[in-house]
Design a protein around this motif. Structure first.
Motif, mmCIF file in Angstrom:
data_model
loop_
_atom_site.group_PDB
_atom_site.id
_atom_site.type_symbol
_atom_site.label_atom_id
_atom_site.label_comp_id
_atom_site.label_asym_id
_atom_site.label_seq_id
_atom_site.Cartn_x
_atom_site.Cartn_y
_atom_site.Cartn_z
ATOM 1 N N PRO A 115 0.830 -1.206 0.000
ATOM 2 C CA PRO A 115 0.000 0.000 0.000
ATOM 3 C C PRO A 115 0.868 1.261 0.000
ATOM 4 N N ASN A 116 0.242 2.409 -0.203
ATOM 5 C CA ASN A 116 0.976 3.679 -0.336
ATOM 6 C C ASN A 116 1.941 3.946 0.810
ATOM 7 N N ASP A 117 1.606 3.541 2.031
ATOM 8 C CA ASP A 117 2.471 3.816 3.177
ATOM 9 C C ASP A 117 3.439 2.677 3.478
ATOM 10 N N PHE A 118 3.529 1.720 2.575
ATOM 11 C CA PHE A 118 4.338 0.521 2.798
ATOM 12 C C PHE A 118 5.803 0.850 3.091
ATOM 13 N N VAL A 119 6.464 1.613 2.208
ATOM 14 C CA VAL A 119 7.894 1.903 2.380
ATOM 15 C C VAL A 119 8.131 2.618 3.698
ATOM 16 N N ASN A 120 7.309 3.590 4.022
ATOM 17 C CA ASN A 120 7.468 4.330 5.268
ATOM 18 C C ASN A 120 7.325 3.402 6.475
ATOM 19 N N ARG A 121 6.316 2.551 6.457
ATOM 20 C CA ARG A 121 6.084 1.649 7.598
ATOM 21 C C ARG A 121 7.164 0.580 7.692
ATOM 22 N N TRP A 122 7.530 -0.032 6.581
ATOM 23 C CA TRP A 122 8.450 -1.170 6.583
ATOM 24 C C TRP A 122 9.905 -0.728 6.716
ATOM 25 N N LEU A 123 10.336 0.157 5.824
ATOM 26 C CA LEU A 123 11.757 0.481 5.757
ATOM 27 C C LEU A 123 12.161 1.549 6.768
ATOM 28 N N TYR A 124 11.345 2.578 6.916
ATOM 29 C CA TYR A 124 11.754 3.692 7.767
ATOM 30 C C TYR A 124 11.342 3.526 9.227
ATOM 31 N N LYS A 125 10.167 2.975 9.477
ATOM 32 C CA LYS A 125 9.712 2.791 10.855
ATOM 33 C C LYS A 125 10.029 1.397 11.398
ATOM 34 N N GLY A 126 10.398 0.466 10.513
ATOM 35 C CA GLY A 126 10.757 -0.879 10.945
ATOM 36 C C GLY A 126 9.584 -1.734 11.406
#
Length: 177
Positions: A115-126
């Motif tokens: 989903p649109n927030d995937f990279v932020n949630r997975w890569l940046y927030k862990g």
């Protein structure tokens, strides 16, 4: 526009059993877990014309399957987060050392997206996301000694079905028959 004048080959569409595959192994490449490991293992290039780019070295891992078992000796993942659509493109090379001492090169490329927030949630927030929330697939190829126990890997085209958790990236790897 030119008209297609040839008969279409009868391939998988006419095969009621579908694509055949065989489970080969599970691969886990460890993620750096301490701040010291993270500083040593990640090289951040930042925004480039191709997207946000980084290289991550794996501090180890393991492989295990019906005909193979061993460790991830060394590895690195060249990742690009595309500016246009947020898809994470992975380009990895790992050296594997089997329990019987043979070295194997494992190379794979693929995509991770959600989903649109995937990279932020997975890569940046862990955040540890459920695999049903994202797509993680790779095309996997191996290079092993011709006269060794794993020459059979040299003849395969494989697909990796991936997921991540706090330890790193997992792939179940399947050979396409």
């Amino acid at each position: 526009m030119a008209k297609w004048e040839h008969e279409r080959p009868k391939l998988l569409l006419d095969n009621p059993e579908g694509l055949k595959y065989e489970y080969i192994m599970t691969f886990l490449g460890y993620a750096p877990s301490t701040p010291e490991e993270q500083e040593q293992c990640y090289q951040i290039f930042g925004d480039t014309p191709n997207g946000f780019q980084m290289v991550g070295r794996s501090p180890g891992g393991f492989i295990e399957g019906p005909k193979i078992r061993g460790i991830v000796h060394e590895g690195a993942d060249w990742m690009t987060i595309r500016n246009t659509d947020g898809v994470v493109s992975v380009n990895c090379r790992n050296t594997l050392k089997t329990d019987d001492g043979e070295m194997i090169l494992m190379e794979y490329q693929g995509y991770i997206h959600g989903p649109n927030d995937f990279v932020n949630r997975w890569l940046y927030k862990g955040e540890m996301l459920d695999p049903s929330e994202y797509y993680f697939r790779t095309a996997v190829f191996f290079t092993a000694k011709v006269d060794g126990n794993y020459n059979w890997l040299n003849k395969l085209v494989c697909i990796g079905v991936g997921k991540t958790d706090s330890r790193g990236g997992y792939y179940d790897i399947y050979a396409i028959k």
